[in-house]
Each structure stands twice: as C-alpha cells, then as structure tokens.
Design a protein around this motif. Structure first.
Motif, PDB file in Angstrom:
ATOM      1  N   ASP A 246       0.802  -1.206  -0.192  1.00  0.00           N
ATOM      2  CA  ASP A 246      -0.041  -0.145  -0.231  1.00  0.00           C
ATOM      3  C   ASP A 246       0.919   1.230   0.187  1.00  0.00           C
ATOM      4  O   ASP A 246       0.398   2.360  -0.366  1.00  0.00           O
ATOM      5  N   ALA A 247       2.130   1.365   0.495  1.00  0.00           N
ATOM      6  CA  ALA A 247       3.057   2.508   0.614  1.00  0.00           C
ATOM      7  C   ALA A 247       3.612   2.514  -0.981  1.00  0.00           C
ATOM      8  O   ALA A 247       4.415   3.623  -0.915  1.00  0.00           O
ATOM      9  N   VAL A 248       3.488   1.684  -1.838  1.00  0.00           N
ATOM     10  CA  VAL A 248       3.873   2.025  -3.063  1.00  0.00           C
ATOM     11  C   VAL A 248       2.958   2.422  -4.099  1.00  0.00           C
ATOM     12  O   VAL A 248       2.108   1.785  -4.372  1.00  0.00           O
ATOM     13  N   PRO A 249       3.422   3.569  -4.648  1.00  0.00           N
ATOM     14  CA  PRO A 249       2.312   4.112  -5.495  1.00  0.00           C
ATOM     15  C   PRO A 249       1.707   3.222  -6.651  1.00  0.00           C
ATOM     16  O   PRO A 249       0.572   3.241  -7.131  1.00  0.00           O
ATOM     17  N   LEU A 250       2.521   2.242  -7.202  1.00  0.00           N
ATOM     18  CA  LEU A 250       2.008   1.252  -8.123  1.00  0.00           C
ATOM     19  C   LEU A 250       1.047   0.177  -7.533  1.00  0.00           C
ATOM     20  O   LEU A 250       0.398  -0.603  -8.275  1.00  0.00           O
ATOM     21  N   GLY A 251       0.907   0.094  -6.067  1.00  0.00           N
ATOM     22  CA  GLY A 251       0.257  -0.743  -5.608  1.00  0.00           C
ATOM     23  C   GLY A 251       0.738  -2.086  -5.328  1.00  0.00           C
ATOM     24  O   GLY A 251      -0.101  -3.093  -5.118  1.00  0.00           O
TER      25      GLY A 251
END
Length: 255
Positions: free
Chosen positions: A211-216
């Motif tokens: 969830d902390a990664v922009p690409l999800g």
C-alpha cells in the motif's frame, strides 16, 4: 545494430548470490532469454538444486559454490567462468546480505561481515573478472545495489545502507577504468521486492508494504531481472556508470 531488442542466445553470464531471491530471478531471466548462465553462491547443495531446476526449465545453466567475500573466492569465480563458460560477457554482481543490527548494538564483526560480502565481494568480483569481460565484444557489469543507502534509510540497517551506497561509488570509478576496454558498469536499485524472506512477515504486513508503493504492489524478481537484461543488452552499450531505481515509485511520496 538492430532496433529490436538484442538476443542473448549464447551470451555468457555469471550471477553471484544466485541461489535465491533477486539473484535467482536474474539468473532465471537470463537463462530464459537464451544465455549460458553460471550460478554462484556459498551453499553447494541448494545451489546445485537450483541449477538443476533451471536446467529442467530448458536453461543452459552451470553452477559453482564459492564465497566472493574473499580474494580467493573471487579468483575461483573467474576460474569457474573460464572453465565452464569459456569466457564472460556479463557479470551480475548480486551477492549480498542484510542482517539487522541497531547502530548502538552493532559489533565490529557485524560491520565486517556486511562490508566483506556487499562491498569487498563486489569490488573483488569485478576486478577478478575484468580481464575476461575486456576480452568480450559485449562486456557488461550489472551491480545489485538498493534504494536503502543511496536514497533512503531504514533503522537497523545502517551497515547495509552504507554498503549499498559504497557500491555506487565503486561503480562510477570502475566504469571509467573499464570504459577503454569496452566494458560498461551499471547498477540496479531495487525497492521492496517479494522474495522468500518477505513471505515470513505475513500477508497483512506485506499488504501494508504494498500500500505504500504508488503502483500498489511489491516488486518481483522478474522486475529486477528485466532491468539487468536491459543493462546487459546491446542497446545499452552507450550507458555506463548509471543506476536505475526499480521500486514502483516507492521513493516518490513526501510523507
């Protein structure tokens, strides 16, 4: 040169730290692309099992158990490459360790262990294989660094972060020294990649990380292998001394 992506058929590739995780993913990526691949790692039994599995997938794969944290181990790497591949086109210096140790509790032995594998192992492996790479019409070195150290920090991994930043300092000077021989030196900087060790954290924690990664999502070893294949390609022949972040945008948010 063709505008299509270059073939790796018959290209001779050595991957250190190739028995698991990112190293195994890189090795599998090259094997699937048609390269002749030498896997190296410290543990003979597991390494042999991995090599056997890649051969069962159709890969042209050999293996050699050795320890790149020593000069003797890196000399053994060069000898194994010459013996089993007959030369070297691509060295993927991937071997690395990441034990956790808080700064105030870290021992000298903790620091020495990480620097020996991650920094000394990188420098000596490249130095030992440089003559073989210089003899190749397509000499490539691909280092596995990290976003931790060069870009970000993480409590408990100060020694690891220092080692990964050191790899980039080495990369730039090695790129200058090896350029007259037609050898390029570049680095991949992975973010959080889903490997065997991360699964132990549990599905809920892994989802929090994703969830902390922009690409999800978390990265995969195939994502890192794709970057290594690019740096090793003919199309990247004019790229050297550079680093490529492969993290799904993980380092981008301010908060």
């Amino acid at each position: 040169m063709s505008t299509s992506f270059s073939s790796f058929d018959g290209v001779r590739v050595a991957v250190t730290g190739a028995s698991r995780g990112i190293g195994l993913g890189i090795a599998r990526g090259f094997a699937r692309a048609g390269a002749r691949v030498l896997l190296t790692a410290r543990g003979e039994q597991h390494l042999a099992e991995v090599a056997h599995a890649l051969r069962a997938e159709g890969g042209d794969v050999q293996h050699a158990a050795l320890d790149v944290s020593t000069g003797a181990g890196c000399a053994a790497l060069a000898a194994a490459v010459a013996d089993q591949l007959g030369g070297l086109d691509v060295l993927c210096a991937n071997a690395g360790i990441f034990p956790k140790a808080e700064l105030t509790a870290m021992t000298e032995a903790d620091l020495d262990e990480v620097l020996s594998v991650n920094v000394k192992g990188t420098v000596l492996a490249v130095a030992a294989c440089a003559p073989l790479l210089s003899a190749s019409p397509r000499g490539r070195v691909v280092l596995t660094s990290s976003i931790t150290g060069p870009i970000t920090g993480d409590a408990g991994w100060s020694h690891y972060g220092a080692s990964k930043a050191a790899q980039l300092g080495f990369m730039r000077t090695a790129a200058i020294e090896l350029a007259p021989h037609g050898v390029t030196v570049n680095a991949v900087l992975p973010g959080n990649v889903l490997t065997e060790g991360l699964h132990e954290l549990g599905a809920e924690y892994l989802q929090t990380m994703a969830d902390a990664v922009p690409l999800g999502r978390l990265g995969t070893v195939d994502d890192i292998a794709a970057a290594a294949l690019f740096f090793a390609s003919e199309q990247a022949g004019y790229v050297t001394g550079q680093s490529l972040v492969v993290d799904g945008g993980q380092v981008l948010p301010e908060g």
